[in-house]
Design a protein around this motif. Structure first.
Motif, mmCIF file in Angstrom:
data_model
loop_
_atom_site.group_PDB
_atom_site.id
_atom_site.type_symbol
_atom_site.label_atom_id
_atom_site.label_comp_id
_atom_site.label_asym_id
_atom_site.label_seq_id
_atom_site.Cartn_x
_atom_site.Cartn_y
_atom_site.Cartn_z
ATOM 1 N N SER A 190 41.516 25.216 45.573
ATOM 2 C CA SER A 190 42.758 25.535 44.875
ATOM 3 C C SER A 190 43.908 25.646 45.860
ATOM 4 N N TYR A 234 51.943 34.511 29.183
ATOM 5 C CA TYR A 234 50.768 34.743 30.025
ATOM 6 C C TYR A 234 49.467 34.411 29.306
ATOM 7 N N ILE A 268 47.177 31.568 30.588
ATOM 8 C CA ILE A 268 46.212 31.731 31.683
ATOM 9 C C ILE A 268 44.825 32.030 31.130
ATOM 10 N N TYR A 269 44.745 32.928 30.142
ATOM 11 C CA TYR A 269 43.444 33.254 29.559
ATOM 12 C C TYR A 269 42.842 32.036 28.863
ATOM 13 N N ARG A 299 41.601 29.603 31.550
ATOM 14 C CA ARG A 299 40.413 30.160 32.206
ATOM 15 C C ARG A 299 39.179 29.964 31.335
ATOM 16 N N THR A 335 36.119 35.800 26.601
ATOM 17 C CA THR A 335 36.796 36.536 27.670
ATOM 18 C C THR A 335 36.705 38.028 27.401
ATOM 19 N N GLY A 338 39.223 40.039 31.702
ATOM 20 C CA GLY A 338 39.430 38.684 32.201
ATOM 21 C C GLY A 338 38.178 37.946 32.609
ATOM 22 N N HIS A 357 35.661 33.884 39.686
ATOM 23 C CA HIS A 357 37.084 34.199 39.559
ATOM 24 C C HIS A 357 37.414 35.355 40.503
ATOM 25 N N CYS A 374 50.961 38.379 38.268
ATOM 26 C CA CYS A 374 50.748 37.033 38.786
ATOM 27 C C CYS A 374 51.752 36.082 38.158
ATOM 28 N N TYR A 420 51.189 30.849 35.090
ATOM 29 C CA TYR A 420 50.740 29.449 35.136
ATOM 30 C C TYR A 420 50.528 28.916 33.722
ATOM 31 N N SER A 453 47.065 25.380 34.854
ATOM 32 C CA SER A 453 45.764 25.688 35.451
ATOM 33 C C SER A 453 45.753 27.137 35.901
ATOM 34 N N ASP A 454 44.559 27.656 36.108
ATOM 35 C CA ASP A 454 44.384 29.002 36.653
ATOM 36 C C ASP A 454 43.856 28.845 38.073
#
Length: 502
Positions: A17, A32, A35-36, A39, A82, A143, A399, A410, A413, A416-417
């Protein structure tokens, strides 16, 4: 002094990465939640395949349910989603807005976990509450992507009897590590169990120099500089300075700035003389100059990689971007001085190119300054959970910062995560920790999808301003040693440098 050399090479695979935020992706208009979603999409198939192999012979003929809200009561099944931790002590923006602003905010608790916490599993369809002794003892954080085996209860909860994670990511080159003996659980490896050579390259790690802190750490830092540059007697050192090929500074190089201005009464005449009615800046650049001088002394003989940390004058959101090189004066002109992102991924070798096939030593490193681990540790009760076991779990979760963006700031994104671990490093280093600890994390051929063994040395680097410890890692064997720079009777100039006790 002739020094063992190493080189920074491009990653072997495309799975490494990049944590550098380019101008095209530096946008804060996205939610946000992306991101989840990213992921889960990346890890869901991996976790599902691993769970299928694990539970294919389980009694009851468990079936996979693709959506968590489609589970059937009293039917043994497994779901993937998740983890979300509902914690009353976790920071809550809405609760903060409703608080009486005339009262000061209470200090945040050192731990967010309590007996009232509940664990949920969510995907694009919704959430379901997980219950049972297995899930309570799993020590999870928000997460994490996992598969849960169990069945829905009459009350609508999902009672878990077993769980499955993604496991260690593929490894392009498995660096030879020590055999799985008792040394894997020791803080420092025993010399008798390792085959050390005089031409082995070693890596030096230090974190939390805290230059400019009250009380000062000038004497230990001077001893550290003298050892790394070879200007100090190192006859009793565990590793000769000539074998140290690089210094990696893992965050918190500068102490946090604290204003020392005392409020005082100002007359109207004095107020008119001040620009915009403000006090003149009390900021001092002495700590920055002092750090730059230390880096220059070391950089003349040794390549340096510098990562920002939570106390450094850098952006507070993850991933932190590199320091501007201009901050560090003359050392910035050296090609061997590198300002890195936090986290960062490095591929090091004692060969100048990947085409060399003469028994060269190669090592992949994943490094961060400790914010993810420090944040995750607030979710978990300790004891029984330790920082080292939590760091090991991040490899098995694939992760390194699952609590971002819930409680760890953070970048938002949307494609991608980057915190997903797509390739298992040979060496995984985390700075800013209370004490040194290390372990080799392994997965056997029976546990991996491709039938290959995977292993990774994890290392926690302690804060130098508190412990005066430097961590040394052998690139070939992944042997670890520590050095402590104690200063006794500074007024008489007496000092001692000693290896940490086993």
């Amino acid at each position: 002094m002739s020094r063992v050399t190493t080189h920074v090479l491009p990653p072997i695979s495309n799975n490494a990465s990049s944590f550098l935020i380019e101008a095209a992706t530096r946008s804060y208009k996205h939610q946000y939640a992306n991101i989840y979603y990213l992921r889960l999409q990346h890890l869901k198939d991996i976790v599902e395949r691993r769970a299928s192999n694990k539970w294919k012979k389980a009694a009851g003929n468990a079936v996979f349910v693709p959506r968590v809200l489609e589970v059937v009561k009293a039917q043994l099944s497994y779901i993937v989603g998740t983890v979300y931790m509902e914690m009353p002590l976790k920071p809550n923006v809405l609760r903060d807005l409703a608080r009486d602003r005339s009262l000061p905010n209470p200090a945040p608790p050192p731990k967010m976990c309590s007996s009232e916490d509940s664990i949920m599993l969510e995907d694009e369809s919704g959430r379901i509450v997980l219950v049972g002794d297995v899930i309570k003892s799993a020590q999870l954080v928000t997460g994490v992507i996992l598969a849960a085996l169990g069945m829905e209860t009459p009350s609508g909860e999902f009672e878990v009897v077993d769980i499955c994670f993604a496991g260690l990511a593929p490894q392009t080159r498995n660096q030879p590590l020590t055999q799985p003996t008792q040394s894997d659980a020791m803080e420092v490896d025993s010399e008798q169990t390792l085959d050390r050579r005089d031409d082995d390259p070693w890596l030096a790690f230090v974190s939390g120099l805290d230059v400019g802190a009250e009380g000062g750490q000038d004497a230990p830092i001077e001893l550290l500089t003298g050892y790394l540059t070879g200007e100090m007697d190192a006859s009793h050192a565990p590793v000769p300075p000539s074998q140290i090929s690089r210094l990696i500074i893992v965050g918190n190089s500068l102490a946090p700035y604290e204003a020392a201005v005392q409020p005082k009464e100002v007359t109207p005449t004095e107020l008119r003389k001040k620009k915009f009615g403000n006090e003149a800046s009390t900021f001092s650049n002495v700590p920055g100059i002092t750090l730059a001088n230390h880096l220059l002394d070391i950089g003349q003989t040794l390549p340096i990689h510098l990562l920002p940390g939570p106390n450094d004058p850098a952006g507070s959101i993850m991933p932190q971007q590199p320091f501007p090189r201009a901050m560090f004066g003359k050392v910035a002109s050296y090609a061997t001085f590198s300002c890195e992102t936090n986290p960062t991924f490095l591929h090091l070798s004692n060969a100048e190119s990947r085409t060399s096939d003469d028994g060269s030593i190669s090592c992949n490193l994943l490094i961060n300054s400790g914010q993810p681990l420090n944040d995750m540790f607030t979710y978990l009760p300790s004891p029984p959970v330790t920082r080292l076991s939590t760091l090991e779990s991040t490899l098995r979760w694939r992760h390194q910062a699952p609590t971002a963006p819930d409680t760890l700031w953070c970048h938002p994104y949307f494609t991608s995560d980057p915190f997903v671990i797509k390739e298992t490093p040979n060496l995984y280093v985390v700075g800013g920790q209370p004490r040194f600890a290390t372990k080799v994390v392994r997965e056997s051929m029976e546990e991996t999808e491709d039938g290959s063994e995977r292993s990774c040395r994890i290392v926690m680097v302690p804060t130098f301003s508190r412990t005066q410890e430097l961590v040394l890692v052998n690139m070939r064997t992944m042997e670890t040693r520590t050095m402590r720079f104690n200063v006794e009777g500074v007024g008489n100039g007496v000092h001692s440098v000693q290896e940490a006790a086993l």
